[in-house]
Write a protein that holds these residues in place. Structure first.
Motif, PDB file in Angstrom:
ATOM      1  N   GLN A  39      51.656  54.398  50.409  1.00  0.00           N
ATOM      2  CA  GLN A  39      52.948  55.085  50.423  1.00  0.00           C
ATOM      3  C   GLN A  39      54.078  54.239  49.839  1.00  0.00           C
ATOM      4  O   GLN A  39      55.115  54.773  49.455  1.00  0.00           O
ATOM      5  CB  GLN A  39      53.314  55.532  51.855  1.00  0.00           C
ATOM      6  CG  GLN A  39      53.638  54.396  52.828  1.00  0.00           C
ATOM      7  CD  GLN A  39      52.427  53.925  53.602  1.00  0.00           C
ATOM      8  OE1 GLN A  39      51.312  53.985  53.097  1.00  0.00           O
ATOM      9  NE2 GLN A  39      52.622  53.455  54.833  1.00  0.00           N
ATOM     10  N   PHE A  40      53.889  52.912  49.762  1.00  0.00           N
ATOM     11  CA  PHE A  40      54.929  52.039  49.207  1.00  0.00           C
ATOM     12  C   PHE A  40      54.730  51.774  47.719  1.00  0.00           C
ATOM     13  O   PHE A  40      55.327  50.854  47.154  1.00  0.00           O
ATOM     14  CB  PHE A  40      54.969  50.716  49.972  1.00  0.00           C
ATOM     15  CG  PHE A  40      55.395  50.860  51.410  1.00  0.00           C
ATOM     16  CD1 PHE A  40      56.460  51.671  51.750  1.00  0.00           C
ATOM     17  CD2 PHE A  40      54.722  50.207  52.416  1.00  0.00           C
ATOM     18  CE1 PHE A  40      56.864  51.816  53.063  1.00  0.00           C
ATOM     19  CE2 PHE A  40      55.105  50.348  53.746  1.00  0.00           C
ATOM     20  CZ  PHE A  40      56.178  51.155  54.075  1.00  0.00           C
ATOM     21  N   HIS A  89      52.939  56.189  61.605  1.00  0.00           N
ATOM     22  CA  HIS A  89      53.302  56.494  60.215  1.00  0.00           C
ATOM     23  C   HIS A  89      54.758  56.954  60.204  1.00  0.00           C
ATOM     24  O   HIS A  89      55.066  58.110  60.477  1.00  0.00           O
ATOM     25  CB  HIS A  89      52.381  57.568  59.636  1.00  0.00           C
ATOM     26  CG  HIS A  89      52.472  57.678  58.150  1.00  0.00           C
ATOM     27  ND1 HIS A  89      53.387  58.485  57.521  1.00  0.00           N
ATOM     28  CD2 HIS A  89      51.775  57.059  57.154  1.00  0.00           C
ATOM     29  CE1 HIS A  89      53.237  58.374  56.213  1.00  0.00           C
ATOM     30  NE2 HIS A  89      52.272  57.513  55.964  1.00  0.00           N
ATOM     31  N   TYR A  90      55.659  56.038  59.837  1.00  0.00           N
ATOM     32  CA  TYR A  90      57.087  56.168  60.153  1.00  0.00           C
ATOM     33  C   TYR A  90      57.912  56.809  59.043  1.00  0.00           C
ATOM     34  O   TYR A  90      59.127  56.857  59.136  1.00  0.00           O
ATOM     35  CB  TYR A  90      57.630  54.764  60.461  1.00  0.00           C
ATOM     36  CG  TYR A  90      58.605  54.708  61.605  1.00  0.00           C
ATOM     37  CD1 TYR A  90      58.313  55.308  62.828  1.00  0.00           C
ATOM     38  CD2 TYR A  90      59.817  54.032  61.480  1.00  0.00           C
ATOM     39  CE1 TYR A  90      59.207  55.238  63.882  1.00  0.00           C
ATOM     40  CE2 TYR A  90      60.713  53.950  62.525  1.00  0.00           C
ATOM     41  CZ  TYR A  90      60.402  54.559  63.730  1.00  0.00           C
ATOM     42  OH  TYR A  90      61.283  54.493  64.777  1.00  0.00           O
ATOM     43  N   GLU A  91      57.274  57.304  57.989  1.00  0.00           N
ATOM     44  CA  GLU A  91      58.015  57.791  56.821  1.00  0.00           C
ATOM     45  C   GLU A  91      58.411  59.266  56.954  1.00  0.00           C
ATOM     46  O   GLU A  91      58.179  60.081  56.067  1.00  0.00           O
ATOM     47  CB  GLU A  91      57.186  57.582  55.547  1.00  0.00           C
ATOM     48  CG  GLU A  91      57.277  56.186  54.966  1.00  0.00           C
ATOM     49  CD  GLU A  91      56.605  55.160  55.857  1.00  0.00           C
ATOM     50  OE1 GLU A  91      55.439  55.371  56.220  1.00  0.00           O
ATOM     51  OE2 GLU A  91      57.246  54.152  56.204  1.00  0.00           O
ATOM     52  N   ASP A  92      59.026  59.621  58.088  1.00  0.00           N
ATOM     53  CA  ASP A  92      59.504  60.984  58.299  1.00  0.00           C
ATOM     54  C   ASP A  92      60.670  60.929  59.277  1.00  0.00           C
ATOM     55  O   ASP A  92      60.545  60.361  60.371  1.00  0.00           O
ATOM     56  CB  ASP A  92      58.382  61.873  58.849  1.00  0.00           C
ATOM     57  CG  ASP A  92      58.841  63.304  59.076  1.00  0.00           C
ATOM     58  OD1 ASP A  92      58.971  64.046  58.084  1.00  0.00           O
ATOM     59  OD2 ASP A  92      59.082  63.674  60.243  1.00  0.00           O
ATOM     60  N   SER A 121      62.152  59.255  44.572  1.00  0.00           N
ATOM     61  CA  SER A 121      61.992  57.801  44.459  1.00  0.00           C
ATOM     62  C   SER A 121      62.929  57.217  43.409  1.00  0.00           C
ATOM     63  O   SER A 121      63.259  57.851  42.406  1.00  0.00           O
ATOM     64  CB  SER A 121      60.542  57.462  44.097  1.00  0.00           C
ATOM     65  OG  SER A 121      60.240  57.914  42.795  1.00  0.00           O
ATOM     66  N   MET A 175      59.475  62.816  49.060  1.00  0.00           N
ATOM     67  CA  MET A 175      59.806  61.390  49.016  1.00  0.00           C
ATOM     68  C   MET A 175      59.452  60.789  47.661  1.00  0.00           C
ATOM     69  O   MET A 175      60.122  59.872  47.181  1.00  0.00           O
ATOM     70  CB  MET A 175      59.075  60.660  50.142  1.00  0.00           C
ATOM     71  CG  MET A 175      59.480  59.206  50.305  1.00  0.00           C
ATOM     72  SD  MET A 175      58.719  58.457  51.754  1.00  0.00           S
ATOM     73  CE  MET A 175      59.198  56.738  51.544  1.00  0.00           C
ATOM     74  N   SER A 202      63.775  61.091  54.088  1.00  0.00           N
ATOM     75  CA  SER A 202      62.568  60.424  54.598  1.00  0.00           C
ATOM     76  C   SER A 202      62.635  58.911  54.465  1.00  0.00           C
ATOM     77  O   SER A 202      62.066  58.187  55.284  1.00  0.00           O
ATOM     78  CB  SER A 202      61.332  60.946  53.850  1.00  0.00           C
ATOM     79  OG  SER A 202      61.168  62.318  54.058  1.00  0.00           O
ATOM     80  N   ASP A 203      63.312  58.404  53.432  1.00  0.00           N
ATOM     81  CA  ASP A 203      63.323  56.957  53.190  1.00  0.00           C
ATOM     82  C   ASP A 203      64.649  56.303  53.534  1.00  0.00           C
ATOM     83  O   ASP A 203      64.869  55.147  53.175  1.00  0.00           O
ATOM     84  CB  ASP A 203      62.964  56.664  51.735  1.00  0.00           C
ATOM     85  CG  ASP A 203      63.912  57.345  50.757  1.00  0.00           C
ATOM     86  OD1 ASP A 203      64.764  58.138  51.202  1.00  0.00           O
ATOM     87  OD2 ASP A 203      63.794  57.088  49.543  1.00  0.00           O
ATOM     88  N   ARG A 237      60.811  59.848  63.353  1.00  0.00           N
ATOM     89  CA  ARG A 237      61.569  58.685  63.826  1.00  0.00           C
ATOM     90  C   ARG A 237      62.482  59.077  64.987  1.00  0.00           C
ATOM     91  O   ARG A 237      62.608  58.339  65.969  1.00  0.00           O
ATOM     92  CB  ARG A 237      62.378  58.084  62.674  1.00  0.00           C
ATOM     93  CG  ARG A 237      61.526  57.466  61.580  1.00  0.00           C
ATOM     94  CD  ARG A 237      62.338  56.592  60.649  1.00  0.00           C
ATOM     95  NE  ARG A 237      63.318  57.335  59.875  1.00  0.00           N
ATOM     96  CZ  ARG A 237      63.073  57.887  58.702  1.00  0.00           C
ATOM     97  NH1 ARG A 237      61.859  57.800  58.169  1.00  0.00           N
ATOM     98  NH2 ARG A 237      64.019  58.535  58.037  1.00  0.00           N
ATOM     99  N   ILE A 277      64.644  52.858  55.247  1.00  0.00           N
ATOM    100  CA  ILE A 277      64.356  51.681  54.420  1.00  0.00           C
ATOM    101  C   ILE A 277      65.651  51.095  53.864  1.00  0.00           C
ATOM    102  O   ILE A 277      65.856  49.877  53.875  1.00  0.00           O
ATOM    103  CB  ILE A 277      63.386  52.047  53.284  1.00  0.00           C
ATOM    104  CG1 ILE A 277      62.048  52.511  53.861  1.00  0.00           C
ATOM    105  CG2 ILE A 277      63.184  50.869  52.340  1.00  0.00           C
ATOM    106  CD1 ILE A 277      61.084  53.034  52.831  1.00  0.00           C
TER     107      ILE A 277
END
Length: 717
Positions: free
Chosen positions: A260-261, A599-602, A314, A310, A371-372, A606, A375
């Motif tokens: 995912q990264f 899986h924290y990308e949402d 980007s 996401m 979603s990001d 969170r 970060i």
């Protein structure tokens, strides 16, 4: 979740029959000693055959070595299935659970349907796992296992882990080939591979985090770098160029699909291309091809992930589009005197930067993408652009993996001579690149393409320039974020070995001391790497043998007891709440429904995780019960290791992060911010154990051991 590794009480010694290739192999094959075209061609073919054989052998030996370490650490072949699954900690267990889910499905079609319409990973929600997560590799492996006639001979878990260890062979072979391509000798590849193995602590963590996404992705990333290195060579034949572009496309696509990264790693690659193109150090047309491949691969992955927003939002896509647009507008970028070109470059940089931000903001507003955002909040706080009380950002800031690279890393890398060799090669190539860049910017009349050979006193090949800027940017990333060091240290092995075996670097060094001649260059090019290999083997071999002879055993009885109790005493459709790390194991071992996961990308997940974590905050039983029941929770698992945490300092314990986010003063000695107030209620995870009436009315303890406490929630409102 507590897990220990203990020494085995009784076991037979393991014999290791595989040895690393001797560094004393005849590396003189690469010098064309005989005269004549036929003899020269024969020695070249023989050298390539030997080099290729060594590459395959060292890759396979690395794979066997890492698999043996994994077996020795856990006694994986002897422990129960539930213990094997518990050994896949945190998000590793979550990913492996989907492989297990696909294998347990009556048919492949039902398995796919269960992933696309999943209602067990997040309670009271139906999510598309193929859209949310990068789990196509688990799907592919499960299909392969069901199709191949191997079920009688190989357990599913071994098919999975052997695939990952097999990819390590691919990884090391790709590093070997990259170094070989850069230096022109396979001796360089052998040195890179041995450095990778002897610095295993800092180059990989595959043996204890097998299903982690990076362990799937990095082998393809290494293949991509090797293909790019070859692609940037001048005067390639059209067929070779097309095949190399295909290899770059396939490896980039697989890298993007499995992690995912990916977008952040490829953004750094795009910056490498941008820098080199701006300084006229690689052909613009080749940079354009690579920009296009990055965009097309991301869009293809986006389609396979059911148009994951996401990916569309980007920075990579916005940056690459901006570079291509601005380049069209600034057609005369590479003309003019030195000062004019510097001015044009600054303007070019400003235009690309502004257009990137503009496009990215427009795309995110159109898609309503958030979603990001955690970060960027984390990066803003990490680099000192204001303190934050954001729970998600602080959760990352307080994790050691997202902190600065520890200084003892360089001490370990120096013990194998890797760091010293790397800094030597880096210094020489940085000076060379600076001279070449200054020459390119100063040469206002030259419009000659980069891929045409130009005779200079100092020169740097495009493929070497690419790997130089690549190692610098990924080095900065590793220094700022320890978790990303594996991207840098593996390439460090490649870059250092290339430099020690490079005839260009030794020619430059010897020319500076007025000792340059072909014989001395040849002697330095081969003697220094061979001596380094001998030193490396003598120093590291005893330690590696000790590692292979040290036998341990997986030991985590409390977690095993918890999972067995859940399987035996709770309904199949029961919903569990708790820490992200533990719940991933609950999903894998028991198949129960979760409230949250790692899986924290949402964004919504969170928010849900922060709400569930109020079990460790200072909240009333009524508030906690209402929050948990809003997610359909039937059971909640409390962990003493979190409630009474001592691993982090004050201000970084999970309970401290929750207190600050809730506006409450932190526990323990020390000052709190003046605007924080005392809480109205005691800490929930501590007070519930007293079984007071206000707590007993909502929560009933149904399981307890030294580590875990499980409470059943009442259904009354």
């Amino acid at each position: 979740m507590m897990m220990y590794i203990r020494q085995r009480k009784e076991t037979k010694p393991v014999e290791v029959s595989e040895d690393f290739p001797s560094p004393k192999e005849d590396v003189k094959l690469e010098k064309k000693l005989p005269s004549g075209c036929a003899s020269g061609r024969f020695w070249k073919i023989l050298s390539s055959a030997v080099g290729g054989t060594v590459a395959l052998c060292i890759g396979l030996l690395t794979s066997v070595y890492l698999a043996t370490l994994h077996e020795n650490d856990l006694w994986f072949s002897n422990i129960k299935e539930v213990e094997r699954e518990i050994s896949f900690r945190t998000e590793c267990g979550l990913y492996y659970s989907y492989y297990k889910q696909m294998l347990q499905a009556p048919t492949l079609l039902q398995g796919f349907h269960g992933l696309i319409y999943d209602n067990k990973t997040e309670s009271m929600r139906t999510i598309n796992l193929l859209q949310r997560m990068n789990i196509y590799q688990e799907v592919f492996l499960s299909v392969l296992y069901r199709v191949l006639p191997i079920q009688k001979y190989l357990e599913p878990v071994y098919f999975y882990i052997y695939t990952l260890f097999g990819l390590q062979a691919v990884y090391v072979t790709a590093l070997y080939i990259t170094s070989w391509l850069l230096s022109g000798t396979w001796l360089s590849g052998l040195l890179a591979a041995l450095w990778y193995v002897t610095n295993r602590i800092d180059t990989t963590r595959v043996e204890f985090t097998i299903p982690l996404r990076e362990n799937w992705a990095l082998p393809f990333f290494a293949i991509q770098i090797a293909a790019i290195t070859y692609f940037l060579r001048p005067n390639l034949q059209p067929l070779s160029e097309r095949l190399t572009l295909l290899a770059i496309f396939v490896s980039t696509f697989l890298f993007s699909l499995t992690w995912q990264f990916n977008q952040f790693m490829m953004l750094l690659q795009a910056l490498v291309l941008f820098i080199l193109d701006s300084l006229d150090m690689l052909p613009a047309v080749k940079a354009t091809w690579l920009y296009g491949i990055q965009i097309s691969c991301l869009l293809l992955v986006c389609m396979l992930q059911f148009f994951n927003s996401m990916i569309l939002g980007s920075l990579l896509i916005s940056f690459n589009l901006s570079v291509l647009i601005v380049r069209k507008l600034q057609k005369n970028l590479k003309t003019g005197t030195f000062l004019i070109r510097i001015w044009k470059l600054l303007l070019h940089l400003l235009l690309v930067f502004c257009l990137t931000l503009f496009l990215n903001n427009i795309i995110k507003k159109i898609l309503n993408l958030k979603s990001d955002e955690h970060i960027f909040k984390f990066l803003k706080a990490k680099f000192g652009f204001g303190a934050t009380r954001d729970f998600d950002a602080n959760l990352y800031l307080c994790e050691e993996a997202f902190g600065l690279l520890p200084l003892n890393t360089f001490q370990r890398l120096s013990e194998t001579l890797l760091f010293y060799a790397y800094m030597f090669v880096l210094l020489v190539t940085v000076v060379t690149a600076s001279v070449v860049a200054f020459h390119n910017l100063s040469d206002s009349t030259s419009l000659q393409p980069v891929d045409q050979t130009r005779k200079r006193v100092v020169d740097l090949k495009p493929e070497a320039a690419y790997n130089l800027i690549h190692t610098i940017l990924f080095g900065v990333l590793a220094l700022s974020t320890m978790r990303m060091k594996y991207l840098w240290t593996s390439h460090m092995c490649v870059f250092a070995s290339f430099g020690l075996c490079s005839s260009e670097i030794w020619e430059l060094i010897l020319r500076l001391v007025h000792l340059c001649n072909p014989k001395r260059i040849w002697v330095m090019r081969y003697s220094v790497p061979v001596l380094t290999l001998l030193c490396l083997c003598c120093k590291s071999w005893p330690g590696m043998m000790d590692e292979l002879s040290e036998l341990k055993e997986f030991y985590d009885p409390d977690t095993v007891e918890l999972m067995n109790w859940i399987n035996s005493n709770t309904p199949r459709k029961a919903v569990f709440a708790g820490s992200m790390q533990l719940l991933a194991g609950v999903k894998l071992c028991t198949g129960r429904t979760l409230t949250n996961h790692p899986h924290y990308e949402d964004k919504s997940l969170r928010e849900r995780t922060q709400a569930v974590y109020q079990i460790y905050a200072k909240r009333s039983p009524e508030e906690v019960h209402a929050l948990l029941r809003s997610f359909g929770t039937d059971f909640v698992i409390l962990e003493d290791s979190i409630c009474y945490e001592r691993r982090h300092h004050r201000g970084c314990r999970l309970r401290d992060l929750l207190d600050v986010a809730n506006g409450h003063e932190m526990d323990g000695p020390g000052e709190s911010d003046p605007d924080l107030r005392p809480a109205d209620h005691p800490r929930f995870c501590e007070e519930i154990k007293r079984n007071l009436p206000s707590y007993a009315a909502h929560f009933t303890r149904v399981f307890q051991n030294k580590t875990f406490h499980v409470y059943k929630l009442s259904r009354n409102k």
